[in-house]
Design an enzyme around this catalytic site. Structure first.
Site, mmCIF file in Angstrom:
data_model
loop_
_atom_site.group_PDB
_atom_site.id
_atom_site.type_symbol
_atom_site.label_atom_id
_atom_site.label_comp_id
_atom_site.label_asym_id
_atom_site.label_seq_id
_atom_site.Cartn_x
_atom_site.Cartn_y
_atom_site.Cartn_z
ATOM 1 N N CYS A 38 -70.327 22.055 20.128
ATOM 2 C CA CYS A 38 -70.119 20.978 19.160
ATOM 3 C C CYS A 38 -68.760 20.318 19.343
ATOM 4 O O CYS A 38 -67.927 20.308 18.464
ATOM 5 C CB CYS A 38 -70.299 21.461 17.737
ATOM 6 S SG CYS A 38 -69.484 23.009 17.394
ATOM 7 N N GLY A 59 -65.094 25.719 41.091
ATOM 8 C CA GLY A 59 -63.722 26.136 41.382
ATOM 9 C C GLY A 59 -62.867 26.433 40.163
ATOM 10 O O GLY A 59 -62.120 27.416 40.142
ATOM 11 N N HIS A 60 -62.994 25.606 39.120
ATOM 12 C CA HIS A 60 -62.034 25.751 38.000
ATOM 13 C C HIS A 60 -62.338 26.906 37.065
ATOM 14 O O HIS A 60 -61.590 27.158 36.124
ATOM 15 C CB HIS A 60 -61.899 24.432 37.228
ATOM 16 C CG HIS A 60 -63.045 24.079 36.329
ATOM 17 N ND1 HIS A 60 -62.969 24.264 34.973
ATOM 18 C CD2 HIS A 60 -64.262 23.553 36.570
ATOM 19 C CE1 HIS A 60 -64.108 23.848 34.424
ATOM 20 N NE2 HIS A 60 -64.901 23.409 35.379
HETATM 21 C C1 LIG Z 1 -68.552 25.482 33.306
HETATM 22 C C2 LIG Z 1 -69.970 25.779 33.580
HETATM 23 C C3 LIG Z 1 -70.784 24.862 34.265
HETATM 24 C C4 LIG Z 1 -70.292 23.487 34.658
HETATM 25 O O1 LIG Z 1 -69.343 23.544 35.679
HETATM 26 P P1 LIG Z 1 -68.435 22.249 35.982
HETATM 27 O O2 LIG Z 1 -67.729 22.578 37.231
HETATM 28 O O3 LIG Z 1 -67.531 22.093 34.822
HETATM 29 O O4 LIG Z 1 -69.382 21.100 36.149
HETATM 30 C C5 LIG Z 1 -72.083 25.215 34.537
HETATM 31 N N1 LIG Z 1 -72.568 26.421 34.171
HETATM 32 C C6 LIG Z 1 -71.825 27.335 33.528
HETATM 33 C C7 LIG Z 1 -72.413 28.646 33.173
HETATM 34 C C8 LIG Z 1 -70.504 27.042 33.195
HETATM 35 O O5 LIG Z 1 -69.778 27.935 32.545
#
Ligand SMILES: *Cc1c(COP(=O)(O)O)cnc(C)c1O
Length: 394
Positions: free
Chosen positions: A323, A199-200
């Site tokens: 990092c 979602g975010h």
């Molecule tokens: C941000 C991201 C995730 C992890 O998602 P979360 O909701 O933060 O756990 C996984 N894969 C990719 C490609 C991402 O950019």
């Protein structure tokens, strides 16, 4: 302030925020309760499921709500591994520049006896479907290739890779966390069996995501307990966050073309501007990349110093590398596309969205150019390069 780190997270949209706060206040019943107060939550939950399924061309029954991209990735990989293991298929194909939610899960599966082939990524940040075809074996149970890379934004030929997997009868999962909401995705057209989303990354709330799993795939639980999500993921659903995610995604879908056109134009302007910095190079294919992604290497500087000085000038960016915990390892993504260690250290990821103005692009170009020149002024590496004691790579 110019927020240019939308690949890390996005600000919640107005509609997502309003949906979430209204529901938190009004629709607080437990969707598993049989009385009306519970059933109104159930209704909101199922409407969100339908909305999301509709956006990616899936059926509502194929959508499982999770806590985000990482959980979706974990569940998809463990599901495919369990299905494979039952048939004696213990080989998985992926690639070297996946997100750590994939790579670390693959490491865990290796400890459990699985064999993993990580495909090389071309210099332009793209994987060739023929590489996937060559890597698939009799005992391959899963191919997992991300839709678009989170650091350099390159978009993979997912439809063609899906076709290969379909032909070879191997499950195909894609981590679409960076792609969904920003480029058009259709699980049927793209031959996708499982897809992870968060979602975010598309103006919804944090801590909520979903996993699409094609009908017939028997998902393995990560969390045992109650019978929520058809028994595949226990725990009372976060209905307000789920509905806000659905609202955010619906809005992204409705404005996708308009945003992609504008943001790509701003991206190209930014790339053009930064290209005039001497001894710099764009990472990843110039055209086949997410509308908002710009990622550069500058020779002779440290990415971290660049970020801090840009922050002072109101530009929020990222080095694109992992990092965060003070580790000095350069990004595994930049190494995967063949950047040498020294160069990979001087990277900058700018991920813009539709709120950016042309003036802001000019401001970013001007300030990045100034800060790079300033840092080179007292960099021993740069001095060696200029004096010919080291060779320029870029
Ligand atoms: C941000 C991201 C995730 C992890 O998602 P979360 O909701 O933060 O756990 C996984 N894969 C990719 C490609 C991402 O950019």
């Amino acid at each position: 302030m110019i927020y240019a780190d939308n690949a890390a997270t996005t600000q919640m949209s107005e509609v997502a925020f309003n949906t979430m706060t209204n529901l938190m206040k009004e629709i607080w019943g437990n969707p598993s309760s049989l009385y009306t107060k519970g059933q109104e939550s159930r209704e909101v939950l199922e409407k969100a499921r339908e909305e999301i399924a509709g956006v990616i061309g899936a059926d509502a029954r194929e959508i499982l709500f999770t806590s985000g991209g990482s959980e979706s990735d974990n569940q998809a990989l463990l599901t495919a591994a369990r299905i494979g293991a039952r048939k004696g298929k213990m080989h998985i194909v992926s690639d070297a520049f996946e997100h750590h939610a994939i790579l670390h899960t693959l490491n865990r599966l290796k400890e459990e006896g699985f064999e993993v082939t990580l495909l090389d990524v071309h210099e332009n940040g793209i994987i060739d479907p023929a590489q996937v075809e060559d890597a698939i074996r009799e005992d391959t149970c899963l191919v997992t290739i991300m839709y678009a890379n989170n650091e350099i934004g390159t978009i993979q030929p997912i439809k063609e890779i899906g076709e290969v997997c379909k032909k070879k009868n191997v499950l195909f999962h894609t981590d679409a966390v960076q792609a969904i909401g920003h480029i058009d995705i259709d699980v049927e057209r793209d031959n996708i069996d499982m897809l992870s989303a968060s979602g975010h990354k598309f103006n919804g709330p944090k801590g909520v995501g979903f996993l699409y799993a094609r009908k017939g795939i028997n998902l393995s639980n990560l969390i045992e307990g109650g019978a929520q999500e058809k028994g595949k993921r226990a725990g009372t659903e976060n209905v307000p966050a789920i509905a806000a995610m659905a609202a955010a995604l619906r809005e992204k879908k409705d404005t996708l073309e308009k945003n992609a056109t504008y943001v790509s134009k701003m991206r190209d302007k930014l790339i053009e501007g930064l290209s005039s910095i001497p001894h710099s190079a764009l990472n990843g294919d110039a055209k086949n990349r997410l509308p908002g992604n710009v990622n550069f290497c500058f020779e002779g500087i440290e990415g971290e110093s660049l970020l801090l000085l840009l922050d002072d000038r109101g530009i929020l960016a990222s080095s694109g590398s992992a990092c965060t915990s003070g580790s000095l390892d350069p990004s595994h993504v930049l190494l995967a596309i063949g950047r040498v260690h020294d160069v990979a250290h001087g990277s900058l990821r700018l991920t813009i969205d539709e709120t950016v103005s042309e003036e802001e692009i000019d401001y970013i170009v001007k300030n990045v150019s100034e800060v790079v020149e300033y840092l080179r002024g007292f960099s021993p590496v740069w001095r060696d390069l200029v004096n010919g004691k080291r060779e320029f790579v870029l």
